[in-house]
Design a protein around this motif. Structure first.
Motif, short mmCIF file in Angstrom:
data_model
loop_
_atom_site.label_atom_id
_atom_site.label_comp_id
_atom_site.label_asym_id
_atom_site.label_seq_id
_atom_site.Cartn_x
_atom_site.Cartn_y
_atom_site.Cartn_z
N ILE A 103 0.88 -1.17 0.00
CA ILE A 103 0.00 0.00 0.00
C ILE A 103 0.91 1.21 0.00
CG2 ILE A 103 -1.69 1.31 1.36
CD1 ILE A 103 -2.59 -1.42 2.52
N PHE A 104 0.58 2.21 -0.80
CA PHE A 104 1.34 3.46 -0.82
C PHE A 104 0.42 4.56 -0.33
CE2 PHE A 104 2.98 7.34 -2.78
CZ PHE A 104 4.29 7.28 -2.37
N GLU A 105 0.83 5.19 0.77
CA GLU A 105 0.00 6.24 1.37
C GLU A 105 0.88 7.27 2.04
OE1 GLU A 105 -3.52 6.64 4.73
OE2 GLU A 105 -3.19 4.71 3.73
N ASN A 106 0.68 8.54 1.69
CA ASN A 106 1.38 9.66 2.33
C ASN A 106 2.88 9.43 2.49
OD1 ASN A 106 -0.91 11.24 2.60
ND2 ASN A 106 -1.47 10.26 4.51
N GLU A 107 3.53 9.17 1.36
CA GLU A 107 4.99 9.00 1.34
C GLU A 107 5.45 7.76 2.09
OE1 GLU A 107 6.66 12.69 2.69
OE2 GLU A 107 5.92 13.80 0.95
N HIS A 108 4.57 6.76 2.26
CA HIS A 108 4.93 5.52 2.92
C HIS A 108 4.58 4.33 2.05
CE1 HIS A 108 4.25 7.93 6.78
NE2 HIS A 108 5.53 7.65 6.75
N ILE A 109 5.48 3.36 2.00
CA ILE A 109 5.20 2.04 1.42
C ILE A 109 4.91 1.14 2.61
CG2 ILE A 109 6.15 0.08 0.17
CD1 ILE A 109 8.04 2.08 -1.25
N ILE A 110 3.72 0.57 2.64
CA ILE A 110 3.31 -0.25 3.78
C ILE A 110 3.27 -1.71 3.34
CG2 ILE A 110 1.54 -0.66 5.52
CD1 ILE A 110 0.62 2.29 4.97
N LEU A 111 4.06 -2.55 4.03
CA LEU A 111 4.13 -3.97 3.74
C LEU A 111 3.41 -4.75 4.83
CD1 LEU A 111 7.93 -4.08 2.88
CD2 LEU A 111 6.01 -3.86 1.29
N SER A 112 2.63 -5.71 4.43
CA SER A 112 1.86 -6.52 5.39
C SER A 112 2.77 -7.47 6.14
CB SER A 112 0.81 -7.33 4.62
OG SER A 112 0.26 -8.34 5.43
N GLU A 113 2.41 -7.73 7.39
CA GLU A 113 3.16 -8.69 8.20
C GLU A 113 3.08 -10.10 7.61
OE1 GLU A 113 -0.97 -8.76 9.96
OE2 GLU A 113 0.37 -7.20 9.23
N LYS A 114 2.09 -10.37 6.76
CA LYS A 114 1.95 -11.68 6.12
C LYS A 114 3.09 -11.95 5.14
CE LYS A 114 -3.03 -11.55 6.57
NZ LYS A 114 -4.29 -11.34 5.91
N GLN A 115 3.72 -10.88 4.62
CA GLN A 115 4.82 -11.02 3.67
C GLN A 115 6.17 -11.13 4.37
OE1 GLN A 115 3.67 -7.28 1.84
NE2 GLN A 115 3.37 -8.37 -0.10
N LEU A 116 6.19 -10.84 5.65
CA LEU A 116 7.44 -10.77 6.40
C LEU A 116 7.53 -11.91 7.41
CD1 LEU A 116 7.07 -6.97 6.92
CD2 LEU A 116 8.81 -8.03 5.49
#
Length: 142
Positions: A103-116
């Motif tokens: 997800i890209f929001e307000n200058e942030h790339i957000i990665l889900s904990e499911k991918q990590l």
């Protein structure tokens, strides 16, 4: 180049306590709130990154870049990367070697904990550099 380097001020993670309304509000803002910085400090360690750039000889061509980020998490949590640019500049993103959704929001790339994973992780972001701060001349670029 200065702008590009600021694009990847390595900034990470919001933890399971992200249900906290105050923290959720702070994530909606561009930049890094104190709460977010504290969470990153608490749950991430051994952060390392490499920046790679492909600079074509033709000044009219786009500079391509890749940021390789590795870190250890002490808890399986979502991770937030700061990316101070436009979403269109992200060419692809990989988490632990696999192409990943984000997800890209307000200058942030957000990665889900499911991918990590708890423990060692790696993220590779392939991007096109913005031209506004490159200060590119025939004989130098900064």
């Amino acid at each position: 180049m200065k702008k590009i380097l600021f694009l990847f001020l390595i900034a990470f993670a919001f933890a399971s306590c992200c249900n906290n309304t105050h923290l959720q509000e702070s994530l909606k803002e561009a930049g890094v709130s104190k709460e977010l910085a504290d969470l990153r400090k608490a749950y991430l360690e051994d952060i390392r990154y490499n920046l790679h750039f492909s600079i074509p000889s033709d000044k009219g061509e786009t500079v391509k870049g890749r940021s390789e980020i590795s870190f250890k998490t002490t808890k399986n949590i979502p991770v937030i990367l700061d990316f101070r640019a436009d979403l269109k500049q992200i060419d692809s993103l990989f988490v632990n070697g696999e192409k990943a959704e984000y997800i890209f929001e307000n200058e942030h790339i957000i990665l889900s904990e499911k991918q990590l994973e708890k423990g060692e992780n790696s993220v590779a972001v392939h991007f096109s550099a913005a031209d506004q701060s490159l200060n590119r001349r025939e004989e130098f670029l900064y």
